[in-house]
Design a protein around this motif. Structure first.
Motif, PDB file in Angstrom:
ATOM      1  N   UNK A 288      -6.409   6.985  -7.399  1.00 30.32           N
ATOM      2  CA  UNK A 288      -6.041   5.585  -7.196  1.00 30.32           C
ATOM      3  C   UNK A 288      -6.161   5.212  -5.729  1.00 30.32           C
ATOM      4  N   UNK A 289      -6.463   3.947  -5.504  1.00 32.50           N
ATOM      5  CA  UNK A 289      -6.461   3.396  -4.145  1.00 32.50           C
ATOM      6  C   UNK A 289      -5.019   3.140  -3.712  1.00 32.50           C
ATOM      7  N   UNK A 290      -4.754   2.959  -2.414  1.00 27.98           N
ATOM      8  CA  UNK A 290      -3.368   2.725  -1.976  1.00 27.98           C
ATOM      9  C   UNK A 290      -2.715   1.525  -2.640  1.00 27.98           C
TER      10      UNK A 290
ATOM     11  N   UNK B 228       0.858  -1.180   0.000  1.00 29.95           N
ATOM     12  CA  UNK B 228       0.000   0.000   0.000  1.00 29.95           C
ATOM     13  C   UNK B 228       0.895   1.231   0.000  1.00 29.95           C
ATOM     14  N   UNK B 229       0.485   2.214  -0.776  1.00 25.90           N
ATOM     15  CA  UNK B 229       1.266   3.432  -0.924  1.00 25.90           C
ATOM     16  C   UNK B 229       0.372   4.641  -0.694  1.00 25.90           C
ATOM     17  N   UNK B 230       0.802   5.486   0.229  1.00 30.37           N
ATOM     18  CA  UNK B 230       0.069   6.717   0.533  1.00 30.37           C
ATOM     19  C   UNK B 230       1.096   7.820   0.751  1.00 30.37           C
TER      20      UNK B 230
ATOM     21  N   UNK C 213      -3.551   0.149  -5.648  1.00 28.78           N
ATOM     22  CA  UNK C 213      -3.338   0.463  -7.060  1.00 28.78           C
ATOM     23  C   UNK C 213      -2.190   1.445  -7.234  1.00 28.78           C
ATOM     24  N   UNK C 214      -2.097   2.407  -6.319  1.00 29.62           N
ATOM     25  CA  UNK C 214      -0.999   3.369  -6.401  1.00 29.62           C
ATOM     26  C   UNK C 214       0.345   2.668  -6.208  1.00 29.62           C
ATOM     27  N   UNK C 215       0.393   1.682  -5.311  1.00 35.31           N
ATOM     28  CA  UNK C 215       1.629   0.924  -5.136  1.00 35.31           C
ATOM     29  C   UNK C 215       1.995   0.161  -6.395  1.00 35.31           C
ATOM     30  N   UNK C 216       1.028  -0.454  -7.027  1.00 38.37           N
ATOM     31  CA  UNK C 216       1.310  -1.211  -8.246  1.00 38.37           C
ATOM     32  C   UNK C 216       1.786  -0.290  -9.361  1.00 38.37           C
ATOM     33  N   UNK C 217       1.213   0.910  -9.447  1.00 37.94           N
ATOM     34  CA  UNK C 217       1.587   1.835 -10.523  1.00 37.94           C
ATOM     35  C   UNK C 217       2.991   2.377 -10.293  1.00 37.94           C
ATOM     36  N   UNK C 218       3.273   2.861  -9.065  1.00 37.72           N
ATOM     37  CA  UNK C 218       4.552   3.513  -8.806  1.00 37.72           C
ATOM     38  C   UNK C 218       5.684   2.514  -8.588  1.00 37.72           C
ATOM     39  N   UNK C 219       5.379   1.364  -8.061  1.00 35.14           N
ATOM     40  CA  UNK C 219       6.442   0.407  -7.738  1.00 35.14           C
ATOM     41  C   UNK C 219       6.758  -0.525  -8.901  1.00 35.14           C
ATOM     42  N   UNK C 220       5.768  -0.858  -9.713  1.00 43.56           N
ATOM     43  CA  UNK C 220       5.980  -1.831 -10.787  1.00 43.56           C
ATOM     44  C   UNK C 220       5.815  -1.219 -12.177  1.00 43.56           C
ATOM     45  N   UNK C 221       4.701  -0.512 -12.414  1.00 41.13           N
ATOM     46  CA  UNK C 221       4.395  -0.081 -13.776  1.00 41.13           C
ATOM     47  C   UNK C 221       5.303   1.051 -14.255  1.00 41.13           C
TER      48      UNK C 221
END
Length: 698
Positions: free
Chosen positions: A345-347, A326-328, A349-357
Motif C-alpha cells: 500500500x501507498x502511505x 499519510x502513514x509510514x 492508502x495505508x492511512x485510509x486502511x488503518x485509520x478508517x477501514x
C-alpha cells in the motif's frame, strides 16, 4: 477397489477429506515452526506435540462429516461430505484413543521429562514418573467413590471400565472447558470492540507497560541470582563438587559464565551461603531446572515487552497520521518475515486502511462475534428445557422432511465454524488467565515444557467441546452419529453422567457474567489495592503503579533508545564500508535537547531489554573522580548550576550600543585566549580558587 469404482462410493468426499488433512498438517507445522526452535527440539518432542495439535483439528472436520453422513439430505445438490460408517468408526477410535493416551500418559510424562534438570535420560525419566505417579494417585483417590458406585451398579467388566474411563475423562475436561469457554466468549468480542478505538488501545498499552517492565526487570534479577549461584559453584574445586565437575561446566556454559566472570551487581557477595556444603545430584538438578526456567521467563517478558512497544509505536503512528493523511511504519525489523517486509500500500492508502477501514471492520466483527457468543450461551442454557429454541440447532439443521432432520453442506460448514469458535474461546482464555505457573508461548523461543503443557490442554479440551456442541442439536440427529454411539452412550450410561452432561453447561453463565461485569478486576483491586492495573478495567490516573503516563514514558524511552541504536549501527556499518575506500566516515552528532520541553523522566536513554550487561558494565561508576579535592568538586557543581541560568532578553540586550573604555578591556577582544573547542576561556573562573582546572565536567 470395486467399492471405490461404484457410483455410490464417496470418491469426492474421500478426496476432500484427504486434502483437508493435508491442509491441517501444513497449518500445524507452521504453528510449530512459529513457536518452537525446531533445530534444537528433539524429534521425540516434536512428534507428540504435532499429533496433540493435529488430532483436535481433525475432530473439527470429522464431526461435521459424521453429522452429514448419518443425516444425509435427499437432494444431491445440497448433500455434504459423507463417509461410510465403518470409516467413521475407525477414525473416531483412532482420534479419541490417541488423544486419550497423549492427554493422560505421554504428554504429562514428556512435560516433566523436559523440565527435569538431570543430565542423563534415566534420571529425567525417573523424575517424570515420580511426579506423574503422585498426580495419578491424587486423581485415583478423588474418583474412588465414583468407581465404587459404578461397579456396584453395573458390575466389573472391561466394557464397563472402558466406558467409565471415557465418561470421567469427558467430565474432567468439560469442567475446565466450560469455564475457559465462558471467559473467552466475552473476552474476544470485547477486545475487538475496545481495540477499534485507537486512543483507547494506546492508553491500555501504556497502562500495561509499567507492570510488564517491572516483571521484565524482576526476571533479569532472578536470572542473575541463579547465574551467581552457578558462578559460585564453579569456583568450588574441592570436596563433593569434584564428582560433578562435568555437570558444573555444562551449567557454566549454559549461563555463559567463565572462571573470571564477575558476580552481578544485584547480588551481595557477603550474603548468606547460597551453595550447600555437600553438592548432591538433586541440588544440581534443581539448579539446572531453575536456570532453564529463569532463562525462558526472561525471554518471555522481553518478547512481551518488545511486542508491546511495537504495538504502541504503530498505534501512535496511526493516530499521528490523521493530520498529514499519510502513514509510514518505517523500516521493518531485519528479523521480520517476508510478509512484514513487503510494502504493497501507498502511505495514503495505508492511512485510509488503518485509520478508517480496520476500526470499522473490528466493530462489525465484534458485533458479529458478540451475537455468536450470545447464541452459544443461550443454546447452552435452554438445550434441556426448550431444545427447539437453540440457535445452534436452527443454524446447522436447515432441511426437514416431516419430522426427519437433515444436514447438508451448508450445515457442515456452519457447524465447523461453531466448533472452531468455541475451541478458540477456550484456548484464548488460557493465554489471558495467568494461573499456569508462568507458562507462555513465545515466538521461536517457547520452552519445551510450556509447549507440552499447551498441547496437552488443546488435546484435553477438543473432545469435550465437540461433544458439548453435538448435544445442542436435535436428539434425533446426534443420536444417529457414530460419535454418540462411541462416546455418548458411555456418558449417558449412568443417570449421574447424563444429568451432569445436561445441567453443568448452564454454569457457563458464571464466567460469562464475571467477565462481562469485570468481577475479576474488582476483586483484585479489593484485595491488592487501588492502583492495580487490569486489562478489563480503566486504570487509575496519576503516577501510581500501572499509570498510563508512566507507561508512556517507558515506551517513549525505549523507542528513542532503539532508534538511536539503529542509527548508531547504520553509521557504524557505513563507516566500515567507507573506511575500505579511503573516505572519511560521517560523524554522528546529537542535537541538544531543550530542557523546557523534555520531561525529566524521558531524558535518559534506557539500554535495550535484550542487551545483557557485561562484567565490566554491571556496576555503574557513580564515584567522583579522585584527582579533584572536595572544594574543586563543589566548584564544578556550582559552576554547572550557575551556567544553566539564562538572563532575560532585555537584560542581554542592555548596553549593546555602549563601547567599553580601554581600561575596562575594550581593546583586548582579539587577544582573548581560546579553549580547544573554540570558545573563549573565562579567566575569572572561581573554581580555580579551590584547585579546579576551569573545565566543566559533565
Amino acid at each position: 477397489m470395486l467399492e471405490i469404482a461404484s457410483k455410490s462410493s464417496p470418491v469426492g468426499s474421500t478426496v476432500f477429506a484427504l486434502l483437508a488433512l493435508l491442509v491441517i498438517s501444513l497449518v500445524v507445522l507452521s504453528i510449530l515452526r512459529y513457536y518452537l526452535p525446531l533445530r534444537t527440539t528433539p524429534a521425540f518432542y516434536t512428534v507428540p506435540i504435532f499429533f496433540a495439535l493435529w488430532l483436535p483439528s481433525v475432530v473439527v472436520i470429522l464431526l461435521p462429516i459424521d453429522l452429514a453422513s448419518n443425516a444425509t439430505t435427499d437432494d444431491e445438490a445440497t448433500r455434504g461430505i459423507w463417509l461410510p460408517e465403518r470409516v467413521l468408526l475407525v477414525s473416531w477410535r483412532i482420534s479419541y484413543w490417541l488423544t486419550f493416551v497423549l492427554t493422560w500418559f505421554l504428554l504429562p510424562i514428556l512435560e516433566e521429562y523436559s523440565d527435569a534438570g538431570y543430565r542423563d535420560p534415566k534420571g529425567k525419566l525417573m523424575h517424570s514418573l515420580r511426579e506423574n505417579a503422585q498426580f495419578m494417585a491424587t486423581v485415583l483417590a478423588a474418583s474412588v467413590l465414583g468407581l465404587i458406585y459404578f461397579f456396584i451398579s453395573y458390575g466389573f467388566s472391561i466394557v464397563s471400565l472402558k466406558g467409565l474411563l471415557m465418561a470421567l475423562a469427558y467430565m474432567f475436561g468439560l469442567v475446565l472447558a466450560i469455564y475457559l469457554m465462558g471467559h473467552g466468549l466475552v473476552s474476544i468480542p470485547r477486545r475487538l470492540m475496545r481495540n477499534a478505538s485507537l486512543t483507547g488501545r494506546l492508553r491500555r498499552l501504556q497502562a500495561r507497560a509499567p507492570k510488564l517492565y517491572e516483571r521484565m526487570q524482576d526476571s533479569l534479577v532472578t536470572l542473575e541470582e541463579i547465574e551467581y549461584q552457578v558462578f559460585e559453584l564453579g569456583r568450588r574445586k574441592v570436596g563433593s563438587a569434584l564428582d560433578y565437575q562435568d555437570w558444573i561446566e555444562e551449567l557454566q556454559e549454559m549461563a555463559n559464565i567463565t572462571d573470571d566472570h564477575a558476580p552481578p551487581a544485584t547480588i551481595d557477595p557477603t550474603a548468606s551461603r547460597i551453595i550447600p556444603t555437600v553438592i548432591t545430584e538433586k541440588f544440581l538438578a534443581d539448579l539446572t531446572r531453575n536456570l532453564m526456567r529463569a532463562r525462558h521467563t526472561r525471554l518471555r517478558y522481553v518478547a512481551e515487552w518488545n511486542h508491546l512497544v511495537q504495538k504502541a509505536s504503530e498505534t501512535q503512528a496511526i493516530i499521528d497520521s490523521a493530520a498529514p493523511k499519510k502513514l509510514d511504519f518505517g523500516d521493518a525489523d531485519p528479523h521480520a518475515g517476508m510478509w512484514e517486509k513487503t510494502k504493497i500500500l501507498s502511505p495514503y492508502t495505508r492511512h485510509m486502511v488503518y485509520f478508517h477501514l480496520l476500526p470499522y471492520m473490528q466493530v462489525a466483527l465484534a458485533i458479529f462475534l458478540g451475537a455468536a457468543s450470545a447464541c452459544i450461551v443461550w443454546s447452552e442454557v435452554i438445550k434441556l428445557a426448550f431444545p427447539k429454541l437453540s440457535f445452534i440447532r436452527l443454524t446447522v439443521i436447515h432441511h426437514w422432511v416431516g419430522d426427519k432432520a437433515q444436514v447438508g453442506f451448508a450445515g457442515q460448514v456452519i457447524s465447523a465454524l461453531w466448533i472452531c469458535y468455541m475451541c478458540s474461546a477456550a484456548l484464548i482464555s488460557m493465554t489471558e488467565v495467568k494461573v499456569w505457573r508462568g507458562r507462555a508461548l513465545v515466538k521461536r523461543n517457547t520452552s519445551h515444557e510450556s509447549a507440552f503443557w499447551y498441547a496437552l490442554q488443546v488435546a484435553k479440551l477438543s473432545i469435550p467441546i465437540s461433544y458439548n456442541f453435538l448435544t445442542m442439536l436435535s436428539r434425533s440427529v446426534y443420536k444417529k452419529t457414530v460419535f454418540y454411539k462411541f462416546l455418548g452412550e458411555s456418558i449417558d450410561l449412568t443417570p449421574l453422567g447424563r444429568w451432569f452432561d445436561d445441567l453443568y453447561p448452564v454454569f457457563v453463565l458464571i464466567p460469562v457474567l464475571a467477565t462481562l461485569f469485570g468481577v475479576y478486576g474488582r476483586v483484585k483491586r479489593l484485595f491488592v489495592g487501588m492502583d492495580v492495573v487490569d486489562d478489563d478495567e480503566d486504570s487509575p490516573t496519576g503516577y501510581g503503579t500501572g499509570s498510563w503516563r508512566e507507561g508512556r514514558d517507558l515506551i517513549d524511552r525505549d523507542v528513542r533508545g532503539n532508534s538511536l541504536r539503529r542509527r548508531d549501527d547504520a553509521f557504524s556499518r557505513l563507516a566500515t564500508t567507507t573506511g575500505n575506500t579511503g573516505r572519511s566516515a560521517p560523524v554522528l552528532s546529537m542535537p541538544a535537547t531543550r530542557s523546557s520541553g523534555t520531561s525529566p523522566a524521558r531524558s535518559p536513554v534506557r539500554p535495550s531489554a535484550n542487551a545483557r550487561p557485561g562484567p565490566s558494565s554491571r556496576r555503574p561508576q557513580l564515584e567522583e573522580p579522585e584527582d579533584d579535592n572536595m572544594f574543586a568538586i563543589i566548584g564544578h557543581r556550582m559552576k554547572n548550576t550557575i551556567d544553566t541560568f539564562e538572563a532575560p532578553r532585555w537584560m542581554q540586550d542592555l548596553g549593546q550600543g555602549i563601547k567599553k573604555p580601554k581600561w575596562m578591556g575594550g581593546d583586548e577582544e582579539e587577544n582573548t585566549p581560546q579553549r580547544p573547542d573554540g570558545h573563549e576561556r573565562n579567566n575569572s573562573d572561581f573554581r580555580r580558587w579551590f584547585g579546579g582546572e576551569g573545565g566543566i565536567r559533565l
